[in-house]
Design an enzyme around this catalytic site. Structure first.
Site, PDB file in Angstrom:
ATOM      1  N   GLN C 227      16.287 -30.133 -42.812  1.00  0.00           N
ATOM      2  CA  GLN C 227      17.297 -29.092 -42.641  1.00  0.00           C
ATOM      3  C   GLN C 227      16.792 -27.878 -41.865  1.00  0.00           C
ATOM      4  O   GLN C 227      17.555 -26.943 -41.650  1.00  0.00           O
ATOM      5  CB  GLN C 227      17.835 -28.666 -44.010  1.00  0.00           C
ATOM      6  CG  GLN C 227      18.538 -29.802 -44.740  1.00  0.00           C
ATOM      7  CD  GLN C 227      19.036 -29.440 -46.121  1.00  0.00           C
ATOM      8  OE1 GLN C 227      18.779 -30.152 -47.063  1.00  0.00           O
ATOM      9  NE2 GLN C 227      19.757 -28.332 -46.255  1.00  0.00           N
ATOM     10  N   ARG C 373      23.278 -27.561 -52.561  1.00  0.00           N
ATOM     11  CA  ARG C 373      24.540 -27.070 -52.037  1.00  0.00           C
ATOM     12  C   ARG C 373      24.895 -25.705 -52.621  1.00  0.00           C
ATOM     13  O   ARG C 373      25.970 -25.492 -53.167  1.00  0.00           O
ATOM     14  CB  ARG C 373      25.667 -28.048 -52.326  1.00  0.00           C
ATOM     15  CG  ARG C 373      26.808 -27.894 -51.344  1.00  0.00           C
ATOM     16  CD  ARG C 373      27.889 -28.895 -51.629  1.00  0.00           C
ATOM     17  NE  ARG C 373      28.875 -28.881 -50.565  1.00  0.00           N
ATOM     18  CZ  ARG C 373      29.353 -29.975 -49.995  1.00  0.00           C
ATOM     19  NH1 ARG C 373      28.926 -31.154 -50.357  1.00  0.00           N
ATOM     20  NH2 ARG C 373      30.267 -29.891 -49.059  1.00  0.00           N
ATOM     21  N   CYS C 374      23.941 -24.771 -52.534  1.00  0.00           N
ATOM     22  CA  CYS C 374      24.279 -23.402 -52.931  1.00  0.00           C
ATOM     23  C   CYS C 374      23.303 -22.475 -52.264  1.00  0.00           C
ATOM     24  O   CYS C 374      22.306 -22.888 -51.721  1.00  0.00           O
ATOM     25  CB  CYS C 374      24.202 -23.213 -54.441  1.00  0.00           C
ATOM     26  SG  CYS C 374      22.536 -23.025 -55.061  1.00  0.00           S
ATOM     27  N   GLU C 745      29.070 -24.393 -49.468  1.00  0.00           N
ATOM     28  CA  GLU C 745      28.531 -24.500 -50.810  1.00  0.00           C
ATOM     29  C   GLU C 745      29.429 -23.900 -51.883  1.00  0.00           C
ATOM     30  O   GLU C 745      29.229 -24.145 -53.068  1.00  0.00           O
ATOM     31  CB  GLU C 745      27.157 -23.855 -50.822  1.00  0.00           C
ATOM     32  CG  GLU C 745      26.276 -24.566 -49.816  1.00  0.00           C
ATOM     33  CD  GLU C 745      25.026 -23.814 -49.457  1.00  0.00           C
ATOM     34  OE1 GLU C 745      24.038 -24.457 -49.123  1.00  0.00           O
ATOM     35  OE2 GLU C 745      25.028 -22.590 -49.515  1.00  0.00           O
TER      36      GLU C 745
END
Lengths: 291, 159, 794
Positions: C227, C373-374, C745
């Site tokens: 990422q 996902r945050c 997110e």
């Protein structure tokens, strides 16, 4: 990804051929049917057979047919065929109940009833289904064929009456009047093995239970046949109180183990609930009163 | 051992170890890498192909077991330069994000529509329940399959 | 019935914006994506990792001789070999150290012990059981709450001066004294122990790498789906002592990330070392069990929280957290924030005071603490505060929406500085809450619930309202390993008027190739199909910090917008020369500069591009070409928010939870591609359902991971997800050039509390004494709550 250890392979073209292959390779050979239990175990290297005998070509073992008062199911019958069989739907609706919640449709295209029974995973649904409807299984070996009841079939966790060198070929279910059946399962998520499941079959005649079969999956080290439920119900007229009492008996007689699916007390509780629900639904079907 | 599998209409022959998984055969020999793998336990469905027309998980079939059989992969969906309606539907309805589960989802969906040209949403959800998608929440996959079903019905009506 | 509120039609529909179908789909729907395992290089060898079966054990010896005898095995690398290369240990992204291969001892089950290189993957795996390791098991600690007990085994005896299992000392935010005052003056106080259990992002493609070192040139090519490719390159240069300009990282297509593909894993370093040693390309890809047991987990926060109210309004919050970091501290967050952005936990409310304490411990579990996902621990913060607000509402006998409405930050209070130091940029919370209530028909739901209660049915309605801080971040506050969290962008308009925009962030499915083309299209009027987006290859893109924490649109999106405007400004000067007028006499409409007062006279961006490269006259002193570069330093985070309502039914007998409805109203500012935004929300909601109901990484007392495959790490299928009902409000971000905020997110942040609040609300219909249940709400755990025995998961 995980890969199986080296092994040999041959494809059987007949049951006799498969038996011969098993005889030739001895106890380190394994039959492979749908492969959905064996191959993942081989990838984890928990199973390391030296030789695989592929029986997927044995169309002679893929059938669901009526033979007088017996339904005969070939061991190579796939889950999807069990789910869709009109014959089974007419006489033993619990097959469709169970098949709707066994793994997923893609796995069901491949997995077989024989494979499921022989894997004898205590959490597996079809063993309970077959026990509840009082099926017999046909086992063929070098010495010929023998027929055993589901009771005798389950020897221990992952161990069945099918010995090295033998093949399960058929499941036989007697058709008796007034039959109704149902399978109830609670799972953590679609496609998962049961937290607990109950298979019920009833035969109603003259307003009372002529016979009852009740078996549990994921409720003990092997499929649990709760004979005391049959004893309680036989001769009695159907009723909600009776189902409650049967649930209580099943919750008492089961032998669940704690695991990631839940603790023992919850599983016992579930067994009680599912027994009650399965008997209720099976009875409604027998009486053709299903909502 | 020598294995011959017809993949998307082409015969592919190769010497393999008996233990080789079908998913590896498909990816390595004709190099059709559209069929993915995402787990080891037959749970994720990224490897779904059709074996003699039926959707199967190719990580749980040995290449040897597919010897002499026919396999269709995601690369076989497009015919004569025309996308399958399922492929079009996935694009139209934004049914893919990372694209990794997409081939398996599309193969399961295609198999469904071949058997049931007018599925309900519930039937679509059941048909794809052997696959895991981490990105879409499935909603647009369901919409895509419905779109494909409607498109095929229209085409049939026009014909 | 599902209702999706469409984006209101705007009077002018800009070319770049809208529900453009994705450009990247073309390859994916044909099975022509290029994921890591799809790449095969000539002469490539394959790696496999031997992992520890024990959670804590001394390694007495490792014997690789039998493995080396196996046909096809090229080498077996152990810690001893790495020591000679100086690679036995490496830094984590949180300034801790971690073993690349275990030498002295193993500290969690699944830890990397040896790396086999062989001619193919099957052989490499055959060699693993032939490696003989003599382990001497040691006592294990897996419960963070017991890690600091005096008798707990010391895990990090490799660190000089480390005498206990404290990973990071207590870190605080807010004002303790003021918070104490607020509690002293409060009418109502509620206290709960809330655990956010360990879960795992589990993208569908596992982690892996191909390293291709060329001994002749010293060039190292790396194929690796991660990422943050630029940061990874910097780390490899630092760790391996290789020149950074001789390292190229190519991400190609990535089968999902969700925070899991931010860190640098030991397997990567092994693969690079193996390629250098073998002088050949080496591919290593972990299997699913390796992925679940060794790569970055998420959460594992034990939160002791108190909340209070006075005069019917929320006034104070105090939280004391023990974070479980596993065997190394490799949590992902900006350097100055050891607890990430957890201190955003005052939520969407005007509190008088709040105070947060976080300390972290080592345990015999895999390391991680990635942001699944945050944005850096905001999920934990939002979950905690939204549970606490609900608990407070219950205690006060007030409807949970009513209490939130009373305490929301009002629109006129923005920019709003919170009690823990965040400056929220914009919002109209009450309005968004009302939209959610309308879609849900909240009043009717409450009536239905009451009727069902009469019949003994357990129906629950759960509410959550969240504010996220995404788009890290301003360089004065935020860096990772010393690298500022800024993003470059590079735009080249070719003579034909078609363009290439290079961005530093890397898609894992978010649709960058479409969205970023749309941004350029919006700014320059070039059709999106004529704009190529380049990313994921460090040789072809400018430096930047990557895609996570919903930062792509807030940071790289702003960069692309501003670099396009730079090009537009240069185009204006060229157009003035072309039109023989002054730049200030020109006005812009999409794709064209024209003369004010004489709109017929103009030059399109295409005309201007051609002119910029031609031999014709340019403004005095101007260089030819139509390119621009930028590095964007965001002035603040962006603060998306949303109101979520969840309806569940619980089977009173079996305790199974079914999510019947889920309403999500998100305000993420201006939506560039609403189709992609909706898709992101769907995906995050499904993950939220997973976390709330089934996803769990747990351990037995010996430290054995109990969820090491997809048989036991349960991810929702299509059967567990309802048809999501989305709505929206749009409050533009005041400091983002397009008014956009991050969104990817938000749904993962907002949905777990909505679901758990719904489960508790349902349980209370029959079991009013239930005041909390920890996730995941599996049937057995919900049943235990019915029996008055709700306990945190192991």
């Amino acid at each position: 990804m995980q890969t199986p250890a080296p092994c040999g392979y041959e494809r059987a073209t007949s049951v006799d051929g498969a038996l011969a292959a098993l005889a030739a390779h001895g106890p380190t050979a394994r039959l492979i049917a749908g492969g959905h239990s064996l191959l993942p175990m081989m990838k984890l290297r928990l199973a390391t057979p030296e030789h695989l005998v592929d029986i997927n070509d044995l169309d002679e073992l893929a059938y669901i047919e009526r033979d007088g008062d017996v339904i005969r199911i070939g061991a190579m019958t796939r889950h999807v065929e069990l789910q869709r069989s009109a014959l089974l739907a007419e006489h033993f609706a619990l097959f469709a109940d169970a098949e709707a919640v066994i793994a997923d449709p893609v796995v069901r295209n491949r997995g077989t009833i024989g494979g499921s029974l022989c894997q004898a995973d205590p959490g597996e649904d079809l063993s309970a289904v077959c026990a509840a409807i009082k099926a017999d299984v046909v086992i063929r070996g070098p010495a010929g064929e023998r027929v055993v009841s589901m009771d005798e079939f389950h020897v221990g966790p992952y161990v069945t009456a099918v010995a090295d060198g033998e093949i399960l070929t058929e499941i036989r279910v007697p058709i008796r009047p007034g039959a109704g059946s149902a399978h109830e399962k609670v799972e953590r998520r679609a496609g998962d093995f049961a937290i607990a499941a109950a298979s019920a079959a009833v035969w109603v005649g003259g307003g009372t239970f002529a016979d009852v079969g009740l078996a549990l999956a994921a409720a003990g080290p092997i499929t649990v046949d709760v004979t005391r439920v049959g004893e309680l119900l036989r001769g009695q007229p159907p009723g909600e109180e009776l189902f409650e009492a049967a649930g209580a008996i099943a919750a008492e007689d089961c032998m669940p183990m704690a695991d990631t699916r839940g603790p023992v007390d919850y599983k016992r509780h579930l067994v009680g609930v599912l027994t009650k629900r399965a008997l209720r639904r099976a009875t409604a079907r027998a009486l053709q009163q299903e909502a | 051992m020598q294995v011959t599998i017809t993949i998307n209409g082409e015969e592919v022959t190769r010497d393999v170890e008996p233990r080789m998984l079908l998913v590896h055969f498909i990816r390595e020999t004709p190099g059709l890498t559209g069929t993915h793998w995402g787990c080891d336990t037959s749970n994720c469905g990224a490897c779904i192909v059709r074996l003699d027309g039926q959707a199967v998980k190719s990580c749980t079939v040995l290449a040897a077991m597919a010897d002499g059989h026919e396999v269709t992969t995601v690369e076989g969906l497009e015919r004569d330069g025309r996308l399958d309606p399922v492929q079009e539907g996935f694009h139209e309805k934004h049914a893919l994000h990372c694209g990794f589960c997409t081939p398996g989802m599309m193969m399961a969906s295609r198999a469904l529509l071949d058997e049931n040209p007018d599925p309900t949403d519930e039937e679509i959800r059941t048909a794809i329940s052997g696959g895991i998608c981490r990105c879409t929440g499935y909603q647009n996959i369901v919409a895509a399959v419905r779109w494909a079903a409607e498109r095929e019905a229209e085409v049939k009506q026009e014909a | 019935m599902a209702t999706t509120v469409e984006q209101p039609a705007s009077p002018e529909r800009p070319i770049g914006f809208g529900r453009l179908r994705r450009k990247e789909d073309a390859r994916f729907i044909r099975g022509q994506g290029t994921y890591l395992d799809d790449i095969r290089l000539p002469g490539m060898l394959h790696g496999a990792i031997l992992r520890s079966p024990f959670a804590h054990a001394k390694i007495n010896s490792i014997d690789t001789s039998k493995a080396l005898e196996l046909d096809g095995v090229a080498a077996v690398v152990t810690a001893k070999d790495l020591e000679t290369l100086g690679l036995a240990w490496m830094p984590t992204i949180s300034y801790d150290t971690q073993a690349v291969l275990a030498g002295d001892k193993v500290r969690f089950q699944g830890q990397e012990v040896a790396f086999v290189i062989a001619t193919d993957e099957y052989v490499a795996r055959d060699a693993l059981p032939l490696i003989e390791v003599d382990y001497e098991p040691l006592p294990v600690v897996v419960d963070a709450r017991k890690a600091l007990d005096p008798d707990a085994p010391l895990i990090r005896d490799d660190k000089p001066g480390q005498v206990d299992n404290l990973a990071t000392p207590t870190w605080e935010a807010g004002d303790e004294e003021a918070a104490d005052r607020a509690f002293a003056e409060a009418d109502v106080v509620v206290t709960r122990d809330i655990m956010y259990p360990r879960c795992h992002p589990a993208p569908m493609e596992t982690c892996g790498m191909i390293a291709d070192f060329d001994p002749k040139t010293g060039q190292l090519d790396i194929y690796n789906g991660n990422q943050a490719p630029h940061v990874h390159r910097t780390v490899y240069a630092h760790v391996a002592g290789l020149p950074e300009h001789m390292i190229r990282i190519m991400c190609n297509d990535i089968g999902g990330g969700f925070g899991n593909k931010v860190p640098v894993y030991p397997g990567y370093v092994c693969t690079i070392a193996a390629s250098i040693v073998a002088g050949a390309p080496v591919k290593w890809i972990e299997d699913r069990s390796e992925h679940l047991t060794s790569t970055g987990f998420a959460r594992d926060y034990n939160m002791h929280a108190s909340i209070c109210a006075k005069d019917g309004r929320i006034t104070g919050l105090e939280v004391d957290v023990i974070a479980d970091h596993g065997a190394w501290d490799s949590t992902a967050q900006p350097t100055k924030f050891p607890a990430g952005f957890f201190h955003i936990c005052s939520g969407s409310y005007t509190l008088d005071a709040s105070h947060v304490k976080v300390k972290a411990v080592y345990t015999n579990k895999a390391a991680g603490g990635v942001a699944y996902r945050c944005s850096f621990r905001i999920t934990e913060a939002v979950y905690m505060v939204e549970r606490m607000v609900d608990a407070l509402a219950t205690e006060m006998g007030v409807d949970p929406i009513e209490l939130r409405m009373r305490s929301f930050i009002a629109p006129e209070q923005f920019p709003y500085e919170t009690t823990t130091g965040w400056t929220y940029d914009s919002g109209n919370y009450a309005e968004t809450m009302k939209v959610a209530m309308e879609i849900a028909d909240y009043e009717e739901l409450r009536r239905e619930q009451a009727a069902k209660k009469e019949r003994g049915e357990l129906m629950g309605i759960g509410v959550a309202f969240f504010t996220e801080g995404v788009g890290a971040g301003p360089r004065k506050h935020m860096d990772i390993l010393g690298m500022s969290m800024n993003d470059g962008a590079d735009l080249r308009v070719h003579p034909s008027g078609k363009a290439v925009v290079s961005i530093s962030c890397q898609t894992q499915g978010q649709g960058h190739e479409t969205t970023f083309a749309q941004i350029v299209a919006e700014e320059l009027g070039i059709p999106p199909e004529d704009i190529e987006v380049r990313h994921g290859d460090t040789d072809k893109s400018p430096y930047g910090l990557g895609t996570y924490g919903s930062r792509s649109t807030p940071v790289s999106g702003a960069a692309v917008s501003l670099v396009s405007r730079k090009v537009r400004d240069k185009a204006r000067l060229i157009a003035a020369t072309m039109l023989e007028t002054r730049p200030e006499d020109l006005a812009w409409e999409k794709g064209r500069w024209f003369v004010k007062g004489d709109p017929e006279q103009g030059a399109t961006i295409e005309d201007i591009a051609l002119r910029a490269y031609s031999g014709e006259e340019l403004p005095a002193g101007m260089e030819g070409g139509l390119d621009a570069q930028i590095v964007y330093d965001p002035p603040n985070l962006t603060y998306p928010y949303g109101a979520y309502i969840c309806v569940v039914d619980i089977d009173p007998e079996t305790a199974q939870v079914k999510v019947r409805r889920f309403i999500a109203v998100d305000d993420c500012g201006v939506r560039i591609n609403p189709m992609i935004v909706d898709g992101q929300i769907h995906g995050g909601l499904a993950e939220g359902i997973g976390i709330a109901l089934m996803e769990l990484i747990s351990f037995d007392s010996e430290g054995n991971c109990l969820n090491s495959s997809f048989m036991d790490y349960l991810i929702p299928t299509a059967m567990e997800c309802p048809e999501f009902e989305l709505g929206m409000t749009v409050t533009p971000c005041p400091h983002h050039p397009l008014g956009a905020k991050g969104v990817g997110e938000s749904p993962n942040v907002g949905s777990p509390p909505a679901i758990v609040n719904a489960v508790i609300d349902a349980l209370r219909q029959g079991y009013p004494e239930v005041d909390h249940i920890d996730m995941p709400c599996t049937p057995d755990r919900v049943w235990a709550a019915m029996q008055g025995r709700a306990e945190p998961p192991q």
